[in-house]
Design a protein around this motif. Structure first.
Motif, PDB file in Angstrom:
ATOM      1  N   UNK A 188       0.807  -1.215   0.000  1.00 39.88           N
ATOM      2  CA  UNK A 188       0.000   0.000   0.000  1.00 39.88           C
ATOM      3  C   UNK A 188       0.839   1.263   0.000  1.00 39.88           C
ATOM      4  N   UNK A 189       0.134   2.379  -0.052  1.00 40.08           N
ATOM      5  CA  UNK A 189       0.788   3.685   0.017  1.00 40.08           C
ATOM      6  C   UNK A 189       0.070   4.525   1.055  1.00 40.08           C
ATOM      7  N   UNK A 190       0.741   5.530   1.533  1.00 42.39           N
ATOM      8  CA  UNK A 190       0.135   6.407   2.517  1.00 42.39           C
ATOM      9  C   UNK A 190       1.080   6.693   3.660  1.00 42.39           C
ATOM     10  N   UNK A 191       0.661   7.603   4.519  1.00 38.67           N
ATOM     11  CA  UNK A 191       1.498   8.043   5.634  1.00 38.67           C
ATOM     12  C   UNK A 191       1.806   6.899   6.599  1.00 38.67           C
ATOM     13  N   UNK A 192       0.818   6.006   6.849  1.00 40.70           N
ATOM     14  CA  UNK A 192       1.055   4.907   7.787  1.00 40.70           C
ATOM     15  C   UNK A 192       2.092   3.926   7.237  1.00 40.70           C
ATOM     16  N   UNK A 193       2.059   3.679   5.944  1.00 43.65           N
ATOM     17  CA  UNK A 193       3.035   2.777   5.310  1.00 43.65           C
ATOM     18  C   UNK A 193       4.426   3.399   5.366  1.00 43.65           C
ATOM     19  N   UNK A 194       4.533   4.674   5.041  1.00 44.81           N
ATOM     20  CA  UNK A 194       5.837   5.360   5.076  1.00 44.81           C
ATOM     21  C   UNK A 194       6.391   5.426   6.491  1.00 44.81           C
ATOM     22  N   UNK A 195       5.531   5.665   7.473  1.00 38.77           N
ATOM     23  CA  UNK A 195       5.971   5.707   8.873  1.00 38.77           C
ATOM     24  C   UNK A 195       6.490   4.338   9.303  1.00 38.77           C
ATOM     25  N   UNK A 196       5.804   3.279   8.882  1.00 35.02           N
ATOM     26  CA  UNK A 196       6.249   1.924   9.233  1.00 35.02           C
ATOM     27  C   UNK A 196       7.586   1.611   8.577  1.00 35.02           C
ATOM     28  N   UNK A 197       7.747   1.971   7.317  1.00 38.49           N
ATOM     29  CA  UNK A 197       9.027   1.740   6.632  1.00 38.49           C
ATOM     30  C   UNK A 197      10.154   2.453   7.363  1.00 38.49           C
ATOM     31  N   UNK A 198       9.899   3.694   7.765  1.00 40.08           N
ATOM     32  CA  UNK A 198      10.922   4.457   8.489  1.00 40.08           C
ATOM     33  C   UNK A 198      11.271   3.790   9.816  1.00 40.08           C
ATOM     34  N   UNK A 199      10.266   3.322  10.552  1.00 40.81           N
ATOM     35  CA  UNK A 199      10.507   2.674  11.842  1.00 40.81           C
ATOM     36  C   UNK A 199      11.280   1.369  11.656  1.00 40.81           C
ATOM     37  N   UNK A 200      10.929   0.595  10.647  1.00 40.72           N
ATOM     38  CA  UNK A 200      11.626  -0.663  10.380  1.00 40.72           C
ATOM     39  C   UNK A 200      13.078  -0.405   9.956  1.00 40.72           C
ATOM     40  N   UNK A 201      13.278   0.601   9.132  1.00 42.06           N
ATOM     41  CA  UNK A 201      14.636   0.962   8.700  1.00 42.06           C
ATOM     42  C   UNK A 201      15.490   1.351   9.904  1.00 42.06           C
ATOM     43  N   UNK A 202      14.922   2.177  10.777  1.00 42.44           N
ATOM     44  CA  UNK A 202      15.653   2.618  11.967  1.00 42.44           C
ATOM     45  C   UNK A 202      16.013   1.433  12.866  1.00 42.44           C
ATOM     46  N   UNK A 203      15.060   0.527  13.089  1.00 45.33           N
ATOM     47  CA  UNK A 203      15.314  -0.645  13.933  1.00 45.33           C
ATOM     48  C   UNK A 203      16.391  -1.540  13.305  1.00 45.33           C
ATOM     49  N   UNK A 204      16.309  -1.749  11.997  1.00 45.24           N
ATOM     50  CA  UNK A 204      17.317  -2.559  11.309  1.00 45.24           C
ATOM     51  C   UNK A 204      18.692  -1.915  11.425  1.00 45.24           C
ATOM     52  N   UNK A 205      18.781  -0.611  11.217  1.00 48.08           N
ATOM     53  CA  UNK A 205      20.079   0.063  11.297  1.00 48.08           C
ATOM     54  C   UNK A 205      20.714  -0.100  12.678  1.00 48.08           C
ATOM     55  N   UNK A 206      19.916  -0.037  13.738  1.00 48.93           N
ATOM     56  CA  UNK A 206      20.452  -0.230  15.092  1.00 48.93           C
ATOM     57  C   UNK A 206      21.051  -1.630  15.217  1.00 48.93           C
ATOM     58  N   UNK A 207      20.309  -2.643  14.779  1.00 46.48           N
ATOM     59  CA  UNK A 207      20.769  -4.032  14.874  1.00 46.48           C
ATOM     60  C   UNK A 207      21.967  -4.285  13.974  1.00 46.48           C
ATOM     61  N   UNK A 208      21.914  -3.802  12.744  1.00 51.87           N
ATOM     62  CA  UNK A 208      22.993  -4.030  11.778  1.00 51.87           C
ATOM     63  C   UNK A 208      24.274  -3.316  12.214  1.00 51.87           C
ATOM     64  N   UNK A 209      24.131  -2.135  12.762  1.00 57.38           N
ATOM     65  CA  UNK A 209      25.297  -1.392  13.251  1.00 57.38           C
ATOM     66  C   UNK A 209      25.988  -2.175  14.364  1.00 57.38           C
ATOM     67  N   UNK A 210      25.195  -2.746  15.253  1.00 50.58           N
ATOM     68  CA  UNK A 210      25.761  -3.540  16.354  1.00 50.58           C
ATOM     69  C   UNK A 210      26.436  -4.801  15.821  1.00 50.58           C
ATOM     70  N   UNK A 211      25.759  -5.520  14.915  1.00 47.74           N
ATOM     71  CA  UNK A 211      26.294  -6.741  14.321  1.00 47.74           C
ATOM     72  C   UNK A 211      27.625  -6.481  13.616  1.00 47.74           C
ATOM     73  N   UNK A 212      27.666  -5.452  12.772  1.00 48.79           N
ATOM     74  CA  UNK A 212      28.896  -5.173  12.021  1.00 48.79           C
ATOM     75  C   UNK A 212      30.014  -4.719  12.955  1.00 48.79           C
ATOM     76  N   UNK A 213      29.690  -3.967  13.993  1.00 48.27           N
ATOM     77  CA  UNK A 213      30.723  -3.528  14.947  1.00 48.27           C
ATOM     78  C   UNK A 213      31.336  -4.728  15.664  1.00 48.27           C
ATOM     79  N   UNK A 214      30.509  -5.701  16.046  1.00 48.57           N
ATOM     80  CA  UNK A 214      31.016  -6.909  16.717  1.00 48.57           C
ATOM     81  C   UNK A 214      31.987  -7.640  15.796  1.00 48.57           C
TER      82      UNK A 214
END
Length: 188
Positions: free
Chosen positions: A67-93
């Protein structure tokens, strides 16, 4: 999930594993020989592709990302942010242990830590290739259909160059403690 179900995943060294109340699906795969040249265009030719592993991660979403819309974009942003936190930790280890590691931005396909190469990594097509997931065409986009999450899924990928995939699994266990009892696929 049984090993028989995953026998067709010939490059898998950790079969798909559901975590965090079945909201994350993660696995580890050897880089398939058929895409080595593409991976070199993304990350550079100086990496030892015989030791390259790909770690696709799928995050279950509340919104259907077709779908499209503000709720979809907000979810994508939240998922991206959560992934970046995890990936940053994984790569640093892994980097602390002397290994090369990176992850791609799911929105652009470009490496986050490495210099941008001549190509990008498409998470959806990677899921199709590595895990035989269904992909649907929708206008100009490819839409992933995850076996458990359907199209309510946010695909992401991390990468590592290590001598043995156990190094990756140990780093993942630090980021995702639920992997404590996970074991690599036994190869003959």
């Amino acid at each position: 999930m049984t090993d028989v179900k995953f026998k067709r995943l010939k490059d898998a060294v950790l079969y798909p594993t559901l975590l965090q109340d079945n909201t994350i699906d993660i696995s580890i795969h050897r880089c398939p020989k058929r895409i080595v040249s593409e991976m070199q265009r993304i990350f550079g030719s100086e990496l030892d592709m015989d030791k390259m592993y790909m770690i696709p991660l799928f995050r279950k979403t509340k919104a259907n990302l077709v779908g499209i819309g503000a709720d979809v974009e907000a979810e994508k942003d939240a998922q991206l942010e959560a992934f970046f936190v995890e990936a940053k930790r994984f790569t640093a280890i892994l980097q602390q242990r002397g290994a090369w590691a990176d992850y791609t931005d799911p929105a652009s396909g470009f490496p986050v830590l490495s210099e941008r190469g001549a190509s990008t990594y498409p998470d959806v097509l990677g899921a199709q290739m590595l895990l035989k997931m269904d992909v649907m065409a929708a206008n100009c986009c490819s839409i992933l259909s995850h076996p458990q999450f359907g199209t309510k899924v946010y695909p992401c990928t991390m990468f590592a160059v290590v001598d043995h995939p156990q190094t990756i699994l140990e780093a993942l266990k630090e980021v995702y403690p639920e992997l404590e009892h996970a074991n690599l696929v036994e190869t003959s």
